[in-house]
Enzyme design. Sequence first.
Site, PDB file in Angstrom:
ATOM      1  N   HIS A  94       0.841  -1.187   0.000  1.00 35.08           N
ATOM      2  CA  HIS A  94       0.000   0.000   0.000  1.00 35.08           C
ATOM      3  C   HIS A  94       0.885   1.250   0.000  1.00 35.08           C
ATOM      4  O   HIS A  94       0.654   2.172   0.779  1.00 35.08           O
ATOM      5  CB  HIS A  94      -0.911   0.005   1.228  1.00 35.08           C
ATOM      6  CG  HIS A  94      -1.912  -1.095   1.247  1.00 35.08           C
ATOM      7  ND1 HIS A  94      -2.875  -1.200   2.229  1.00 35.08           N
ATOM      8  CD2 HIS A  94      -2.131  -2.142   0.407  1.00 35.08           C
ATOM      9  CE1 HIS A  94      -3.631  -2.266   2.005  1.00 35.08           C
ATOM     10  NE2 HIS A  94      -3.196  -2.845   0.909  1.00 35.08           N
ATOM     11  N   TYR A 113      10.914   5.376 -19.126  1.00 37.53           N
ATOM     12  CA  TYR A 113      11.125   4.077 -19.769  1.00 37.53           C
ATOM     13  C   TYR A 113      11.178   2.927 -18.765  1.00 37.53           C
ATOM     14  O   TYR A 113      11.112   1.758 -19.153  1.00 37.53           O
ATOM     15  CB  TYR A 113      12.383   4.095 -20.639  1.00 37.53           C
ATOM     16  CG  TYR A 113      13.693   4.159 -19.889  1.00 37.53           C
ATOM     17  CD1 TYR A 113      14.308   3.006 -19.404  1.00 37.53           C
ATOM     18  CD2 TYR A 113      14.333   5.379 -19.681  1.00 37.53           C
ATOM     19  CE1 TYR A 113      15.516   3.067 -18.724  1.00 37.53           C
ATOM     20  CE2 TYR A 113      15.539   5.447 -19.006  1.00 37.53           C
ATOM     21  CZ  TYR A 113      16.123   4.289 -18.527  1.00 37.53           C
ATOM     22  OH  TYR A 113      17.318   4.353 -17.845  1.00 37.53           O
ATOM     23  N   HIS A 154      -6.778   1.072  -3.423  1.00 36.21           N
ATOM     24  CA  HIS A 154      -6.236  -0.027  -2.617  1.00 36.21           C
ATOM     25  C   HIS A 154      -4.714   0.000  -2.539  1.00 36.21           C
ATOM     26  O   HIS A 154      -4.170   0.389  -1.518  1.00 36.21           O
ATOM     27  CB  HIS A 154      -6.734  -1.353  -3.215  1.00 36.21           C
ATOM     28  CG  HIS A 154      -6.456  -2.554  -2.371  1.00 36.21           C
ATOM     29  ND1 HIS A 154      -7.223  -3.691  -2.424  1.00 36.21           N
ATOM     30  CD2 HIS A 154      -5.482  -2.816  -1.460  1.00 36.21           C
ATOM     31  CE1 HIS A 154      -6.757  -4.595  -1.582  1.00 36.21           C
ATOM     32  NE2 HIS A 154      -5.690  -4.078  -0.989  1.00 36.21           N
ATOM     33  N   TYR A 208      19.301  -7.168 -22.237  1.00 31.45           N
ATOM     34  CA  TYR A 208      20.298  -6.754 -21.249  1.00 31.45           C
ATOM     35  C   TYR A 208      20.401  -7.782 -20.129  1.00 31.45           C
ATOM     36  O   TYR A 208      21.493  -8.147 -19.697  1.00 31.45           O
ATOM     37  CB  TYR A 208      19.906  -5.395 -20.677  1.00 31.45           C
ATOM     38  CG  TYR A 208      20.812  -4.875 -19.592  1.00 31.45           C
ATOM     39  CD1 TYR A 208      22.040  -4.309 -19.886  1.00 31.45           C
ATOM     40  CD2 TYR A 208      20.435  -4.973 -18.238  1.00 31.45           C
ATOM     41  CE1 TYR A 208      22.879  -3.826 -18.895  1.00 31.45           C
ATOM     42  CE2 TYR A 208      21.265  -4.492 -17.239  1.00 31.45           C
ATOM     43  CZ  TYR A 208      22.478  -3.922 -17.571  1.00 31.45           C
ATOM     44  OH  TYR A 208      23.296  -3.473 -16.580  1.00 31.45           O
TER      45      TYR A 208
END
Length: 214
Positions: A94, A113, A154, A208
């Site tokens: 949360h 990105y 939530h 990567y």
Amino acid sequence: MLLEEQRRTVVETCLAMQKAGLVVGTAGNVSARDGDMVVISPSAVPYEEMRPEDVCVIDMDGTIIEGEYKPSSEMPLHLSVYRSTDARGITHNHAPASTAMGLVVDTVPTSHYYSAMFGGPVRVAPYAPFGSLDLARNVTDALKDRHAALMANHGAITTGASLEAAASLLPYLEYICEIELRAMSTGRQEKILSEDQIQAAVEAMTSYRKTPRA
């Protein structure tokens, strides 16, 4: 003790989430899947008091195999995600920025990105009561081809090939939500990455991660 290492990792992950300010009290839960068994944090046990033996071991139907306490109230959510994906670890939290973002958008804008780390734009699952089958279904749908989702009114969820992998995504999810909230607060037009740009970043990050050491 059954699945001791995995249960210990659950405790460590809960404490790390608490230390990072990603949960309030015991309002969060984590789990890890091992074959047809799942270890999941117990319901309403303070993280600083939680021990590995307190962590619940359940089967894929939710039957308790081992553990002194009741499993997290979000057990249906965790099991639904495991049945529908190849995830082996789940975190639910949360955290402030991601929770706030879930109040104002249906999809987190791709202003960074890092969105590619989650497989693409992070979706917001429609609200449903905590612990409900409706919430489990909504979040599972929002996670399709993704490693994270927000839950309206939530919190947030991340998934991974292990609990450690799922937990490692938490700071990045909170980061993209935080910078987007700051950008939105200016009222200025944002620079949003296109679907093609995000997909290129997804492919680049995948390559990567697979690059072997020299």
